[in-house]
Design a protein around this motif. Sequence first.
Motif, PDB file in Angstrom:
ATOM      1  N   VAL A  44     -25.989  17.897 -63.555  1.00  0.00           N
ATOM      2  CA  VAL A  44     -25.290  16.644 -63.249  1.00  0.00           C
ATOM      3  C   VAL A  44     -25.413  15.669 -64.410  1.00  0.00           C
ATOM      4  CG1 VAL A  44     -25.253  14.623 -61.738  1.00  0.00           C
ATOM      5  CG2 VAL A  44     -25.524  16.920 -60.759  1.00  0.00           C
ATOM      6  N   GLY A  45     -26.646  15.443 -64.876  1.00  0.00           N
ATOM      7  CA  GLY A  45     -26.871  14.525 -65.989  1.00  0.00           C
ATOM      8  C   GLY A  45     -26.680  13.072 -65.583  1.00  0.00           C
ATOM      9  N   THR A  52     -27.064   5.600 -76.180  1.00  0.00           N
ATOM     10  CA  THR A  52     -27.171   7.061 -76.313  1.00  0.00           C
ATOM     11  C   THR A  52     -26.212   7.804 -75.386  1.00  0.00           C
ATOM     12  OG1 THR A  52     -28.944   7.157 -74.641  1.00  0.00           O
ATOM     13  CG2 THR A  52     -29.602   6.861 -76.958  1.00  0.00           C
ATOM     14  N   ARG A  53     -25.313   7.062 -74.737  1.00  0.00           N
ATOM     15  CA  ARG A  53     -24.457   7.684 -73.722  1.00  0.00           C
ATOM     16  C   ARG A  53     -23.594   8.804 -74.302  1.00  0.00           C
ATOM     17  NH1 ARG A  53     -21.186   3.569 -70.367  1.00  0.00           N
ATOM     18  NH2 ARG A  53     -23.285   3.260 -69.516  1.00  0.00           N
ATOM     19  N   ALA A  54     -22.996   8.577 -75.449  1.00  0.00           N
ATOM     20  CA  ALA A  54     -22.099   9.588 -76.025  1.00  0.00           C
ATOM     21  C   ALA A  54     -22.849  10.888 -76.300  1.00  0.00           C
ATOM     22  CB  ALA A  54     -21.463   9.056 -77.304  1.00  0.00           C
ATOM     23  N   THR A  55     -24.037  10.764 -76.908  1.00  0.00           N
ATOM     24  CA  THR A  55     -24.838  11.958 -77.192  1.00  0.00           C
ATOM     25  C   THR A  55     -25.287  12.633 -75.906  1.00  0.00           C
ATOM     26  OG1 THR A  55     -25.626  10.989 -79.257  1.00  0.00           O
ATOM     27  CG2 THR A  55     -26.903  12.815 -78.342  1.00  0.00           C
ATOM     28  N   CYS A  56     -25.710  11.817 -74.938  1.00  0.00           N
ATOM     29  CA  CYS A  56     -26.166  12.346 -73.651  1.00  0.00           C
ATOM     30  C   CYS A  56     -25.042  13.111 -72.954  1.00  0.00           C
ATOM     31  CB  CYS A  56     -26.666  11.203 -72.770  1.00  0.00           C
ATOM     32  SG  CYS A  56     -27.123  11.697 -71.089  1.00  0.00           S
ATOM     33  N   GLU A  57     -23.847  12.525 -72.900  1.00  0.00           N
ATOM     34  CA  GLU A  57     -22.727  13.180 -72.230  1.00  0.00           C
ATOM     35  C   GLU A  57     -22.330  14.472 -72.937  1.00  0.00           C
ATOM     36  OE1 GLU A  57     -19.788  10.119 -72.104  1.00  0.00           O
ATOM     37  OE2 GLU A  57     -20.596   9.218 -70.259  1.00  0.00           O
ATOM     38  N   ALA A  58     -22.423  14.477 -74.261  1.00  0.00           N
ATOM     39  CA  ALA A  58     -22.126  15.703 -75.008  1.00  0.00           C
ATOM     40  C   ALA A  58     -23.137  16.796 -74.672  1.00  0.00           C
ATOM     41  CB  ALA A  58     -22.132  15.416 -76.505  1.00  0.00           C
ATOM     42  N   ASN A  59     -24.408  16.404 -74.526  1.00  0.00           N
ATOM     43  CA  ASN A  59     -25.452  17.374 -74.177  1.00  0.00           C
ATOM     44  C   ASN A  59     -25.248  17.928 -72.766  1.00  0.00           C
ATOM     45  OD1 ASN A  59     -26.716  17.077 -76.656  1.00  0.00           O
ATOM     46  ND2 ASN A  59     -28.124  15.491 -75.923  1.00  0.00           N
ATOM     47  N   VAL A  60     -24.825  17.055 -71.842  1.00  0.00           N
ATOM     48  CA  VAL A  60     -24.566  17.502 -70.467  1.00  0.00           C
ATOM     49  C   VAL A  60     -23.426  18.514 -70.448  1.00  0.00           C
ATOM     50  CG1 VAL A  60     -23.738  16.782 -68.191  1.00  0.00           C
ATOM     51  CG2 VAL A  60     -25.476  15.425 -69.374  1.00  0.00           C
ATOM     52  N   LEU A  61     -22.352  18.226 -71.174  1.00  0.00           N
ATOM     53  CA  LEU A  61     -21.221  19.152 -71.226  1.00  0.00           C
ATOM     54  C   LEU A  61     -21.628  20.486 -71.841  1.00  0.00           C
ATOM     55  CD1 LEU A  61     -18.289  16.781 -72.283  1.00  0.00           C
ATOM     56  CD2 LEU A  61     -18.689  17.818 -70.040  1.00  0.00           C
ATOM     57  N   ALA A  62     -22.478  20.423 -72.867  1.00  0.00           N
ATOM     58  CA  ALA A  62     -22.953  21.657 -73.497  1.00  0.00           C
ATOM     59  C   ALA A  62     -23.791  22.474 -72.514  1.00  0.00           C
ATOM     60  CB  ALA A  62     -23.763  21.325 -74.747  1.00  0.00           C
ATOM     61  N   SER A  63     -24.618  21.781 -71.716  1.00  0.00           N
ATOM     62  CA  SER A  63     -25.435  22.470 -70.718  1.00  0.00           C
ATOM     63  C   SER A  63     -24.560  23.147 -69.672  1.00  0.00           C
ATOM     64  CB  SER A  63     -26.387  21.482 -70.039  1.00  0.00           C
ATOM     65  OG  SER A  63     -27.345  20.986 -70.950  1.00  0.00           O
ATOM     66  N   ARG A  64     -23.514  22.446 -69.230  1.00  0.00           N
ATOM     67  CA  ARG A  64     -22.621  23.031 -68.227  1.00  0.00           C
ATOM     68  C   ARG A  64     -21.899  24.255 -68.772  1.00  0.00           C
ATOM     69  NH1 ARG A  64     -19.883  17.481 -65.750  1.00  0.00           N
ATOM     70  NH2 ARG A  64     -21.818  16.626 -64.865  1.00  0.00           N
ATOM     71  N   ARG A  65     -21.477  24.174 -70.031  1.00  0.00           N
ATOM     72  CA  ARG A  65     -20.810  25.337 -70.632  1.00  0.00           C
ATOM     73  C   ARG A  65     -21.765  26.522 -70.716  1.00  0.00           C
ATOM     74  NH1 ARG A  65     -18.272  21.376 -74.031  1.00  0.00           N
ATOM     75  NH2 ARG A  65     -19.933  21.641 -75.578  1.00  0.00           N
ATOM     76  N   ALA A  66     -23.032  26.236 -71.029  1.00  0.00           N
ATOM     77  CA  ALA A  66     -24.016  27.313 -71.143  1.00  0.00           C
ATOM     78  C   ALA A  66     -24.295  27.968 -69.793  1.00  0.00           C
ATOM     79  CB  ALA A  66     -25.313  26.771 -71.738  1.00  0.00           C
ATOM     80  N   LEU A  67     -24.157  27.191 -68.715  1.00  0.00           N
ATOM     81  CA  LEU A  67     -24.432  27.709 -67.374  1.00  0.00           C
ATOM     82  C   LEU A  67     -23.193  28.304 -66.712  1.00  0.00           C
ATOM     83  CD1 LEU A  67     -26.628  24.737 -66.074  1.00  0.00           C
ATOM     84  CD2 LEU A  67     -27.433  26.952 -66.896  1.00  0.00           C
ATOM     85  N   SER A  68     -22.022  28.045 -67.268  1.00  0.00           N
ATOM     86  CA  SER A  68     -20.772  28.492 -66.663  1.00  0.00           C
ATOM     87  C   SER A  68     -20.720  30.017 -66.558  1.00  0.00           C
ATOM     88  CB  SER A  68     -19.588  27.992 -67.492  1.00  0.00           C
ATOM     89  OG  SER A  68     -18.368  28.454 -66.953  1.00  0.00           O
ATOM     90  N   GLY A  69     -20.343  30.494 -65.386  1.00  0.00           N
ATOM     91  CA  GLY A  69     -20.194  31.927 -65.170  1.00  0.00           C
ATOM     92  C   GLY A  69     -21.480  32.656 -64.856  1.00  0.00           C
ATOM     93  N   SER A 161     -19.626  19.542 -61.010  1.00  0.00           N
ATOM     94  CA  SER A 161     -20.376  18.456 -60.386  1.00  0.00           C
ATOM     95  C   SER A 161     -19.429  17.649 -59.499  1.00  0.00           C
ATOM     96  CB  SER A 161     -21.008  17.551 -61.446  1.00  0.00           C
ATOM     97  OG  SER A 161     -20.007  16.937 -62.234  1.00  0.00           O
ATOM     98  N   TRP A 162     -19.994  16.902 -58.555  1.00  0.00           N
ATOM     99  CA  TRP A 162     -19.177  16.068 -57.672  1.00  0.00           C
ATOM    100  C   TRP A 162     -19.890  14.759 -57.369  1.00  0.00           C
ATOM    101  CZ3 TRP A 162     -21.655  14.684 -53.259  1.00  0.00           C
ATOM    102  CH2 TRP A 162     -22.645  15.533 -52.768  1.00  0.00           C
TER     103      TRP A 162
END
Length: 199
Positions: A44-45, A52-69, A161-162
Amino acid sequence: MRFLWAVVLLLASSPSALAGERFDALATGAERLDALEPFLTRYVGHCTDVYTRATCEANVLASRRALSGKTFTVRVTDAATLVRAELQGDGFVLLVTPFVDGGGLALTHGTPARQDAAGNPLMNLIPIRGKLPPGVMDLEFQGPFRTGAIELEIVFRPEKSWKLRRRGEGGMMEGVAARFMAIRVVDARTGNEIASRVL
């Protein structure tokens, strides 16, 4: 001897036994989580710092991509409120609420879109049907449900996420919508399976 082997084969191929084997096959191929909360927090993040929001959001998206599938399995040790047992003749149905709390975030089967009058998210229950084992009385079967000794094992694949605004109060409910691939209901007193279902 042939009769005994026939009985053994019949029991081994019963619907309950087959469901347990199918659950094990899925769980074996999934990544096991020691706890649900860290996984949900990572997915969720919470990026609240303006600097630091931009960096944080980029890290969250990267984490989701890594977990996808990927497929995961987790054991929920305090699951008594998530399972309701109903006896039906010589069988039973377990009604599972697919909304699992993990430290203020939730793992859900699908995305909750509505709430009841009290503000609780409305989820479609997942039924798991089975037959009472030979010789097991109704009171004995109901034992772990009466005492709250119920655990869940869930095999799932995260999807997104929701967020859902809380009815009648401020703030948002948040969580991870997943596809529940299999569920096992466990008697916490013995560690034995009560019933399982592959979805």
